[in-house]
Design a protein around this motif. Structure first.
Motif, mmCIF file in Angstrom:
data_model
loop_
_atom_site.group_PDB
_atom_site.id
_atom_site.type_symbol
_atom_site.label_atom_id
_atom_site.label_comp_id
_atom_site.label_asym_id
_atom_site.label_seq_id
_atom_site.Cartn_x
_atom_site.Cartn_y
_atom_site.Cartn_z
ATOM 1 N N MET A 81 -14.522 -7.410 -5.105
ATOM 2 C CA MET A 81 -15.560 -6.503 -4.165
ATOM 3 C C MET A 81 -16.582 -5.894 -5.246
ATOM 4 O O MET A 81 -17.450 -4.816 -4.474
ATOM 5 C CB MET A 81 -14.691 -5.435 -3.608
ATOM 6 C CG MET A 81 -13.816 -5.832 -2.387
ATOM 7 S SD MET A 81 -14.472 -6.593 -1.158
ATOM 8 C CE MET A 81 -13.573 -7.209 -0.372
ATOM 9 N N GLU A 82 -16.992 -6.299 -6.464
ATOM 10 C CA GLU A 82 -17.784 -5.723 -7.311
ATOM 11 C C GLU A 82 -19.267 -5.707 -6.628
ATOM 12 O O GLU A 82 -19.735 -4.478 -6.859
ATOM 13 C CB GLU A 82 -17.890 -6.241 -8.546
ATOM 14 C CG GLU A 82 -18.676 -5.629 -9.649
ATOM 15 C CD GLU A 82 -18.208 -5.940 -11.000
ATOM 16 O OE1 GLU A 82 -19.235 -6.596 -11.538
ATOM 17 O OE2 GLU A 82 -16.904 -6.068 -11.397
ATOM 18 N N ARG A 83 -19.560 -6.693 -5.889
ATOM 19 C CA ARG A 83 -21.164 -6.698 -5.579
ATOM 20 C C ARG A 83 -21.080 -6.465 -4.172
ATOM 21 O O ARG A 83 -22.234 -6.400 -3.536
ATOM 22 C CB ARG A 83 -21.507 -8.278 -5.543
ATOM 23 C CG ARG A 83 -21.538 -8.643 -6.888
ATOM 24 C CD ARG A 83 -22.137 -9.978 -7.159
ATOM 25 N NE ARG A 83 -22.334 -10.453 -8.628
ATOM 26 C CZ ARG A 83 -22.897 -11.325 -9.017
ATOM 27 N NH1 ARG A 83 -23.648 -12.158 -8.129
ATOM 28 N NH2 ARG A 83 -22.697 -11.489 -10.386
ATOM 29 N N ASN A 84 -20.052 -5.759 -3.597
ATOM 30 C CA ASN A 84 -20.135 -5.421 -2.256
ATOM 31 C C ASN A 84 -20.448 -3.924 -2.285
ATOM 32 O O ASN A 84 -19.888 -3.090 -2.911
ATOM 33 C CB ASN A 84 -18.576 -5.623 -1.545
ATOM 34 C CG ASN A 84 -18.629 -5.257 -0.019
ATOM 35 O OD1 ASN A 84 -19.007 -4.590 0.347
ATOM 36 N ND2 ASN A 84 -17.898 -6.356 0.777
ATOM 37 N N PRO A 85 -21.443 -3.481 -1.294
ATOM 38 C CA PRO A 85 -21.992 -2.424 -1.221
ATOM 39 C C PRO A 85 -20.977 -1.464 -0.870
ATOM 40 O O PRO A 85 -21.019 -0.018 -1.030
ATOM 41 C CB PRO A 85 -23.123 -2.278 -0.425
ATOM 42 C CG PRO A 85 -22.992 -3.577 0.220
ATOM 43 C CD PRO A 85 -22.363 -4.534 -0.275
ATOM 44 N N HIS A 90 -13.472 -0.507 0.701
ATOM 45 C CA HIS A 90 -12.482 -1.555 0.890
ATOM 46 C C HIS A 90 -11.434 -1.395 -0.052
ATOM 47 O O HIS A 90 -10.279 -1.679 0.120
ATOM 48 C CB HIS A 90 -13.286 -3.017 0.474
ATOM 49 C CG HIS A 90 -14.095 -3.559 1.413
ATOM 50 N ND1 HIS A 90 -13.693 -3.914 2.546
ATOM 51 C CD2 HIS A 90 -15.463 -3.768 1.498
ATOM 52 C CE1 HIS A 90 -14.932 -4.437 3.424
ATOM 53 N NE2 HIS A 90 -15.801 -4.257 2.693
ATOM 54 N N VAL A 91 -11.600 -0.707 -1.302
ATOM 55 C CA VAL A 91 -10.560 -0.613 -2.094
ATOM 56 C C VAL A 91 -9.630 0.590 -1.690
ATOM 57 O O VAL A 91 -8.608 0.518 -1.820
ATOM 58 C CB VAL A 91 -11.125 -0.260 -3.496
ATOM 59 C CG1 VAL A 91 -9.790 0.402 -4.606
ATOM 60 C CG2 VAL A 91 -11.982 -1.324 -4.148
ATOM 61 N N GLU A 92 -10.328 1.560 -0.783
ATOM 62 C CA GLU A 92 -9.446 2.681 -0.045
ATOM 63 C C GLU A 92 -8.640 2.097 0.721
ATOM 64 O O GLU A 92 -7.440 2.546 0.992
ATOM 65 C CB GLU A 92 -10.445 3.551 0.353
ATOM 66 C CG GLU A 92 -10.962 4.771 -0.681
ATOM 67 C CD GLU A 92 -11.910 5.654 0.107
ATOM 68 O OE1 GLU A 92 -11.882 5.761 1.128
ATOM 69 O OE2 GLU A 92 -12.853 6.029 -0.807
ATOM 70 N N ARG A 93 -9.127 1.153 1.603
ATOM 71 C CA ARG A 93 -8.273 0.275 2.538
ATOM 72 C C ARG A 93 -7.086 -0.450 1.869
ATOM 73 O O ARG A 93 -6.154 -0.565 2.549
ATOM 74 C CB ARG A 93 -9.274 -0.678 3.624
ATOM 75 C CG ARG A 93 -10.317 0.173 4.498
ATOM 76 C CD ARG A 93 -9.778 1.418 5.438
ATOM 77 N NE ARG A 93 -8.429 0.715 5.883
ATOM 78 C CZ ARG A 93 -7.419 1.533 5.993
ATOM 79 N NH1 ARG A 93 -7.308 2.703 5.753
ATOM 80 N NH2 ARG A 93 -6.432 1.083 6.848
#
Length: 112
Positions: A81-85, A90-93
């Motif tokens: 997810m590094e390039r996902n704004p 997403h990490v919290e989810r």
């Protein structure tokens, strides 16, 4: 086609009645790591049921179950997810998904 159906059925049968960490990302290459973590949780669940742990013991044990596989999965998920704004979201989810999965396992175990 037939092999796909067999693989799907086998995947569904490999983790009967156990809550699973789901891959909500768009990176199917992580599926094998989700599968490994879910299989680990399933194996833990079967062993705990065989030992007939109390619900409190099960709850304490599930918190420490499969930590290494889940940490590896989380690290890979964060990298994917590094390039996902919306990486933080997403990490919290993902973290909430893991927490909910373990809570559902405890709930399912208590209802048995």
């Amino acid at each position: 086609m037939r092999k796909s159906v067999v693989a799907i059925v086998a995947a569904c049968l490999s983790v009967p009645g156990t809550a699973q960490i789901t891959n909500s990302g768009d990176n199917p290459s992580l599926n094998q790591f989700f599968d490994r973590a879910n299989q680990c949780l399933s194996d833990f669940d079967m062993k705990a049921k065989a030992k007939k742990l109390s619900v409190d013991s099960y709850k304490a044990a599930v918190d420490g179950a499969c930590v290494d596989k889940i940490k590896t999965l989380r690290a890979l998920y964060v990298l994917s997810m590094e390039r996902n704004p919306n990486q933080d979201y997403h990490v919290e989810r993902f973290d909430a998904n893991v927490k909910d999965t373990k809570a559902k396992m405890v709930s399912d175990y208590a209802m048995r």
